[in-house]
Design an enzyme around this catalytic site. Sequence first.
Site, short mmCIF file in Angstrom:
data_model
loop_
_atom_site.label_atom_id
_atom_site.label_comp_id
_atom_site.label_asym_id
_atom_site.label_seq_id
_atom_site.Cartn_x
_atom_site.Cartn_y
_atom_site.Cartn_z
N LYS A 21 98.23 11.56 -18.41
CA LYS A 21 98.60 10.51 -17.90
C LYS A 21 99.83 9.91 -17.92
CE LYS A 21 95.09 7.96 -19.28
NZ LYS A 21 93.97 7.35 -20.29
N ARG A 91 96.80 3.33 -24.47
CA ARG A 91 95.80 4.30 -23.80
C ARG A 91 96.24 5.78 -24.21
NH1 ARG A 91 97.18 3.73 -17.71
NH2 ARG A 91 95.28 4.49 -17.22
N GLY A 100 87.04 9.64 -20.69
CA GLY A 100 86.27 8.96 -21.64
C GLY A 100 86.04 9.47 -23.07
N MET A 102 88.50 9.81 -25.45
CA MET A 102 89.27 9.16 -26.32
C MET A 102 89.28 7.58 -25.95
SD MET A 102 92.21 11.98 -27.44
CE MET A 102 92.64 12.15 -25.44
N ARG A 337 95.49 11.68 -11.15
CA ARG A 337 95.53 13.01 -11.67
C ARG A 337 94.86 14.08 -10.80
NH1 ARG A 337 90.89 10.82 -15.96
NH2 ARG A 337 89.39 10.56 -14.47
N HIS A 455 80.28 7.31 -15.86
CA HIS A 455 80.54 8.62 -16.65
C HIS A 455 79.59 9.41 -16.44
CE1 HIS A 455 79.65 10.58 -20.42
NE2 HIS A 455 80.77 10.50 -20.62
N ARG A 561 70.00 51.05 -10.03
CA ARG A 561 69.23 51.64 -11.06
C ARG A 561 67.90 52.05 -10.61
NH1 ARG A 561 71.39 46.28 -12.71
NH2 ARG A 561 72.80 46.61 -14.75
N ARG A 617 72.15 55.73 -9.54
CA ARG A 617 72.25 56.19 -10.93
C ARG A 617 70.68 56.74 -11.37
NH1 ARG A 617 72.80 52.24 -15.92
NH2 ARG A 617 70.96 51.71 -15.58
N GLU A 751 80.14 55.51 -20.34
CA GLU A 751 79.71 54.31 -21.18
C GLU A 751 79.47 54.59 -22.44
OE1 GLU A 751 75.80 53.27 -19.80
OE2 GLU A 751 75.41 55.17 -19.29
N SER A 770 82.29 55.70 -13.35
CA SER A 770 81.93 54.46 -13.17
C SER A 770 81.85 54.05 -14.57
CB SER A 770 80.82 54.27 -12.40
OG SER A 770 80.41 52.94 -12.57
N GLY A 772 80.49 51.97 -17.72
CA GLY A 772 79.28 51.19 -17.93
C GLY A 772 79.69 50.26 -19.16
N THR A 773 80.32 49.14 -18.85
CA THR A 773 80.88 48.53 -19.80
C THR A 773 80.07 47.74 -20.93
OG1 THR A 773 81.29 46.75 -18.26
CG2 THR A 773 83.16 48.03 -18.85
N ASN A 774 78.74 47.69 -20.43
CA ASN A 774 77.80 46.87 -21.30
C ASN A 774 77.47 48.01 -22.50
OD1 ASN A 774 77.31 45.18 -19.48
ND2 ASN A 774 75.49 45.77 -18.62
N ASP A 775 77.22 49.30 -22.30
CA ASP A 775 76.97 50.26 -23.03
C ASP A 775 78.32 50.57 -23.95
OD1 ASP A 775 74.03 50.97 -23.76
OD2 ASP A 775 74.13 51.39 -21.64
N CYS A 838 80.46 49.04 -13.56
CA CYS A 838 79.51 48.67 -13.09
C CYS A 838 78.67 47.70 -14.07
CB CYS A 838 78.43 49.83 -12.73
SG CYS A 838 77.98 50.79 -13.77
N TYR A 858 87.17 49.50 -7.70
CA TYR A 858 86.14 48.66 -7.49
C TYR A 858 85.60 48.02 -8.88
CZ TYR A 858 82.58 51.74 -8.15
OH TYR A 858 81.67 52.78 -9.06
#
Length: 878
Positions: A21, A91, A100, A102, A337, A455, A561, A617, A751, A770, A772-775, A838, A858
């Site tokens: 502000k 202010r 809103g 503060m 703003r 608001h 899958r 896969r 993975e 590839s 497998g970033t989850n595992d 993936c 990719y």
Amino acid sequence: MKQVYFYDEGDGKNKKLLGGKGAGLCEMTQLKLPVPPGFTITTQVCNEYYQNGKKLPKTLMAEVKKNITKIEKRTGKKWNSKENPLLVSVRSGAAISMPGMMDTILNLGLNDETVEGLAKKSNNPRFAWDSYRRFVQLFGKVVFGVDDKKFDVVLENAKLNQAVQADSALNEKSLKSVVTEYKKICEKHTGMPFPSDPFEQLELAIKAVFGSWMGERAIVYRERNNITKDIADGTAVNVVSMAFGNMGNDSATGVVFTRNPGDGTRHLFGEYLVNAQGEDVVAGVRTGKPVDEMKIEMPASYKQLEQTCERLERHYKEPQDIEFTIERGIFYLLQTRNAKMNAVGMVKTSVDMVNEKLIDKNRALTRLHAEQLEQLLHKTIDSKSIKNYTLLVKGIAASPGAASGIAVLDVKRATAMGENGAKVILVREETKPEDVPAFFESVGILTSRGGKTSHAAVVARGMGKPCIVGCSDLRIDYDNKQFSVDDKIVHEGDAITIDGSTGSVYLGEIPTTEPKITDDFKTILEWAQKVKQLGIRANADTPEGARLAREFGGQGIGLCRTERMFNGSDRIGLFVDMIMAENIEERKKVLTKLGELQKSDFIEILKAMEGYAVTIRLLDPPLHEFLPNPEELNQKIHKLEQKNEIAELEKAKILLKRAKELAEINPMMGHRGVRVGITYPEIYEMQIRAVFEAAAELAKNKVDAHPQIMIPQISSIAELNHIKKIYDNIKKEMESKYNMKLKINFGTMIEVVRAALTANELASTAEFFSFGTNDLTQGTFSFSREDVEGKFLPEYMDKEILERNPFQSIDVNGVGSLMKIGISAGRNIKPDMEIGICGEHGGDPNSIKFCHNANLSYVSASPHRIPIAIIAAAQAAI
Ligand code: ADP
Ligand code: MG
Ligand code: MG
């Protein structure tokens, strides 16, 4: 260190020091725009205040006084004067705007004497007393923490006594008694006289604004929005000479967006109120008039407003969200703003501003928030179904998108129910900043009061949640937990549907339909496609998924899958038969049938992705996932025993035996992926054969298909080579069967931690990798991805042990290092090796940035995330 900056001194770029502000007010002052004279106390002073145990630095008030003198000179008004008093607002304003969250105090400097001066000078005693009552209320609330409701009661009574409805209709006499009552409320609360010395008022107000930085609302807001110290550290305080919008019918106050924040159209959008002060509009106490009406009511001021908006846009190169006040026909700017817009608005303004030559294409892309674009992929009400539902009422469409859920009238209940997974629509007369926690837990918001800039509307739009406000026909009865329109009553817990794009509220749960990509969004995606370097592929296992992905700009499938294909109702039985087969002959018989089904699935998907790679896969999950769980089976057996159904009972018992055999303590690290492929080779053989058959058939029909086969859960080159031999044999067999060469790349997932560490070995056989970033994340942290969310992860985040959920955003230091090892090892052996990712991370903008920098070929994401991934990839490349 300089503690205070007068508006013509401060650096408009330095939001960190001056707050958003303050920086805006400095910049606008220096652009010679009509800003009331004022100054900013820096965020550093706020930090000192806290470091000193909530004491202002000793020299501060002297600095403040010097700057008040400067304001006096500019305005010709006098501090604490009985003739022509200078009044100011105090202010808050942090580096990041926290609408809103503060506190602000208006009309500071008033006391029983200066109010008379103001009355005389303005020749308008009603106005003077109206300003005074506003001041005492805000001061009482902000500085002393008096509950707003206490003031409301007094004001309502005054209106009753005078028999008027609007605040603005209260006369001088009523207002005087309101002020007296208000002061009594404050004095009762503090046990001390209400401060009358303006400097004492100012000092208290400055402290209170600093205090609001650590107020609960502000803290929650920062947490929820990930506003860390490096982004905003403390609030600045702005002391601004008052411009009075409540001086009469030639005065007004308003809030305007230079472009419509709901759809991005270039048209002033906002509201104003005649004879009012800013708080009235912002808090939604009175519903403002659309700013278009100002064109007729106050044409000269409207023109000034329009010109100012254009100048601000040309200067900031972003649509602005401004506050203005007109005092007796003179126009003042009080804030600017960058406008917060929903995704539709952001995309449209990006395209429009490029066409207007205000910005270039790169800027058009980088100004978008990739994550926010998810809104564009939001649902709308199914137009065909609408007619079967009752339209309950219409309000002001404040934030687009449709939502259905159960109506809840209480903020605490809504929060609790939402947290328990209910789809909640919060229904309130109006909302206040302290209600924000319930917004997070609701799917939509409906209020009976307030306008588009109230608001509720602002917050909902920022969150991309459907919202309807100003639904004035709605009677809310909090005590009886119900609301009504005429004779139609809705009880808390009943289902309703709101359409934030039209403002319509319906009874019941209406089906919703998937969104379409607009032309503007297509344009943006085209620009993004041109600059991005990463490929964007889809995680898809159905032809519909593949088509959707392609429509959204996906170029290939990074993860198909195959097990998902076994879950269809026409095949899950077959798959169970396969698992239950007593010998290999029997199993092969069932597998032949399954093979036919897979082949036709592959054909459809490959056709849908013609011209692009489709990575298939092979089976990944452990076999027992396809069997009913032993507990259920036990219950079933129990029932069958009671009914004495012998044949069924026998079957169930055999199934239970097999399910128990296959059960594992730790299935995620168990008999799955390539381990199943090695121990039940006939399964992978069937799948590999189905891919080749599909490829051969498509080749015959001149379809340009590019299947590739990917092996999950590989941890060693020996495993990979073992499957490669099977693949080679089938390839030979198929090529001679169809008398053609069949090119199907053979690759591996990375993975398992060991795979990343031995990627140099794997690269000799694998044609592609590839991640497998989850595992891989699961293995790197030893966090069970199925369990963490409900257990310790939230606390880890609270206690800042973890900054982000590593299953949402790649852990760059750990998992990222493993990926880098894998990438460089792979490319060392095969310089042009295709390496992708993936896991779920493929759709996360931060992770995409990492993938771009790590030189991946990719990322693969779910079809709905593809547009986001494309934009994020472009942003990473710019
Ligand atoms: P918020 O961050 O909640 O918008 P602000 O500090 O911007 O708080 O002020 C609240 C309202 O009071 C706004 O409508 C603003 O325009 C108005 N306001 C603040 N200072 C002044 C002033 N000096 N003169 C007139 N109106 C003011
Ligand atoms: Mg404001
Ligand atoms: Mg996996």
